[in-house]
Scaffold this motif. Structure first.
Motif, PDB file in Angstrom:
ATOM      1  N   TYR A 206       0.813  -1.215   0.000  1.00  0.00           N
ATOM      2  CA  TYR A 206       0.000   0.000   0.000  1.00  0.00           C
ATOM      3  C   TYR A 206       0.843   1.260   0.000  1.00  0.00           C
ATOM      4  O   TYR A 206       0.425   2.290  -0.544  1.00  0.00           O
ATOM      5  CB  TYR A 206      -0.975  -0.007   1.177  1.00  0.00           C
ATOM      6  CG  TYR A 206      -2.177  -0.880   0.896  1.00  0.00           C
ATOM      7  CD1 TYR A 206      -3.174  -0.449   0.024  1.00  0.00           C
ATOM      8  CD2 TYR A 206      -2.293  -2.143   1.464  1.00  0.00           C
ATOM      9  CE1 TYR A 206      -4.260  -1.252  -0.266  1.00  0.00           C
ATOM     10  CE2 TYR A 206      -3.376  -2.953   1.181  1.00  0.00           C
ATOM     11  CZ  TYR A 206      -4.358  -2.497   0.307  1.00  0.00           C
ATOM     12  OH  TYR A 206      -5.435  -3.309   0.013  1.00  0.00           O
TER      13      TYR A 206
ATOM     14  N   TYR B 140       0.100   6.799  -6.691  1.00  0.00           N
ATOM     15  CA  TYR B 140      -1.117   7.618  -6.863  1.00  0.00           C
ATOM     16  C   TYR B 140      -0.775   9.101  -6.738  1.00  0.00           C
ATOM     17  O   TYR B 140      -1.190   9.918  -7.577  1.00  0.00           O
ATOM     18  CB  TYR B 140      -2.154   7.226  -5.814  1.00  0.00           C
ATOM     19  CG  TYR B 140      -3.384   8.119  -5.820  1.00  0.00           C
ATOM     20  CD1 TYR B 140      -4.466   7.849  -6.654  1.00  0.00           C
ATOM     21  CD2 TYR B 140      -3.455   9.248  -4.986  1.00  0.00           C
ATOM     22  CE1 TYR B 140      -5.593   8.672  -6.658  1.00  0.00           C
ATOM     23  CE2 TYR B 140      -4.567  10.070  -5.000  1.00  0.00           C
ATOM     24  CZ  TYR B 140      -5.626   9.783  -5.830  1.00  0.00           C
ATOM     25  OH  TYR B 140      -6.722  10.606  -5.842  1.00  0.00           O
TER      26      TYR B 140
ATOM     27  N   GLU C 246       1.399   1.830  -3.550  1.00  0.00           N
ATOM     28  CA  GLU C 246       0.187   2.316  -4.218  1.00  0.00           C
ATOM     29  C   GLU C 246      -0.072   3.785  -3.909  1.00  0.00           C
ATOM     30  O   GLU C 246      -0.413   4.573  -4.800  1.00  0.00           O
ATOM     31  CB  GLU C 246      -1.017   1.477  -3.785  1.00  0.00           C
ATOM     32  CG  GLU C 246      -1.065   0.095  -4.420  1.00  0.00           C
ATOM     33  CD  GLU C 246      -2.430  -0.557  -4.281  1.00  0.00           C
ATOM     34  OE1 GLU C 246      -3.441   0.171  -4.285  1.00  0.00           O
ATOM     35  OE2 GLU C 246      -2.472  -1.796  -4.141  1.00  0.00           O
TER      36      GLU C 246
END
Length: 280
Positions: free
Chosen positions: A86, A93, A89
Motif C-alpha cells: 500500500y 497515486y 500504491e
C-alpha cells in the motif's frame, strides 16, 4: 486495505485470547467521527496514509526482530507485505496526480572515488565554504522536509478542530516545531543550490468539526514524533558533514521533548494505556 488490516486485528485478538490475555482497549468507534465534513483536500488523506505506512514499516521491522514464536514472526511478515504494497500504491497515486514531487535528479557517477581528506567530515574548507551535499545527505534532508510538510498540515487541522484546550495548544506547538525544522533543512538545501520540495496538495478547509477524538489526535502526533526521532537518529548516523550531525542532534532533542509532552498530556487526561507488566 481496511479488509486486510481488519482481518489482522481479528487475528491479533485471537492470539491474545488463546494466551488468556485481556485485550487492549486501543481506539474505538467513539474516536472516529464518520459524519465530520472534509477537513483537508487535494490528496491529503492519501498523503497521510502514506506517512502512516512509513511508520508501520519501521514498527513491523522492529517487532519482527524481537519476535521468537514462528506464528508471531509470520504475522509481522504478512503485515510488512501489506504495508509495503500500500505504501507503493499511495506513492504512485500521489505522483500520478502531481501532488507528491519527485526528488531532484542527480548525474550518475562515472567512476569510483574514495575520501582522502578528513576535511570531508568537517564539511568546510579553509575559506569556510561547505562542501556540496552527497546523495545520502540530500536524501535524508529531503525526507525530513517532505514528512514535516505533511506533519505541519496535520497539526494545523488538529489545532483547528481540537476541543480540549491543552491538546489544541500542543498541536499549535507542533506547527511551530515543524516550521523550525523545515526552515533549517530547507536552508541547507538552498546553500547547495537545491530547491526544497513542496507538495501541491494538503489544503485545509474551514471545518471546525474534528474527524477524530482529541485522544486519537494526540496519540497520532506522538507516533509521528517517534518516527521523527528515529529519522533524526538515522540522519546523525549516516550524515558525513559535522554541521549536519549537530543539526540532526538538536532537532532530535526538540522532537524528543515534544514527544515526551504528548506522553505527559495523555497521562494527565487518562488516555495512555499501560503496557503489560513483567513478572517480578
Amino acid at each position: 486495505m481496511w479488509k486486510q488490516l481488519h482481518a489482522k486485528i481479528n487475528e491479533t485478538n485471537n492470539m491474545f485470547e488463546n494466551e488468556g490475555a485481556v485485550l487492549p482497549q486501543g481506539f474505538t468507534e467513539e474516536d472516529v467521527n464518520r459524519k465530520a465534513p472534509k477537513l483537508w483536500e487535494n490528496g491529503f488523506d492519501i498523503m497521510f496514509c502514506r506517512v502512516l505506512k512509513e511508520i508501520s514499516t519501521g514498527l513491523y521491522a522492529l517487532h519482527l526482530s524481537i519476535a521468537y514464536r514462528e506464528d508471531v514472526i509470520n504475522f509481522y511478515k504478512q503485515l510488512s507485505s501489506i504495508t509495503q504494497s500500500y505504501y507503493n500504491e499511495f506513492t504512485q497515486y500521489l505522483l500520478g496526480k502531481s501532488i507528491l514531487p519527485r526528488p531532484t535528479y542527480t548525474t550518475m557517477p562515472t567512476s569510483t572515488d574514495y575520501i582522502t581528506d578528513k576535511a570531508y567530515m568537517k564539511g568546510t574548507n579553509i575559506m569556510g565554504d561547505k562542501r556540496p551535499l552527497n546523495t545520502i545527505e540530500f536524501g535524508l534532508l529531503y525526507h525530513s522536509i517532505e514528512t514535516n510538510i505533511t506533519g505541519m498540515n496535520l497539526m494545523r487541522g488538529f489545532a483547528q478542530t481540537a476541543k480540549d484546550r491543552e491538546a489544541k495548544e500542543y498541536f499549535i506547538k507542533g506547527i511551530q516545531l515543524s516550521k523550525k525544522i523545515l526552515k533549517q533543512d530547507s536552508d541547507v538545501l538552498l546553500q547547495s543550490n537545491i530547491q526544497p520540495p513542496a507538495t501541491s496538495g494538503e489544503t485545509l478547509t474551514d471545518s471546525l468539526e474534528a474527524p477524530f477524538s482529541d485522544k486519537l489526535m494526540v496519540f497520532c502526533t506522538y507516533l509521528l514524533s517517534s518516527l521523527s526521532i528515529g529519522g533524526q537518529g538515522f540522519s546523525a548516523s549516516f550524515n558525513m558533514r559535522n554541521d549536519l550531525d549537530v543539526k540532526a542532534g538538536l532537532q532530535g532533542k526538540d522532537v524528543f521533548t515534544y514527544a515526551r509532552e504528548a506522553e505527559l498530556l495523555m497521562i494527565s487526561k487518562g488516555w495512555l494505556e499501560e503496557p503489560p507488566k513483567m513478572d517480578v
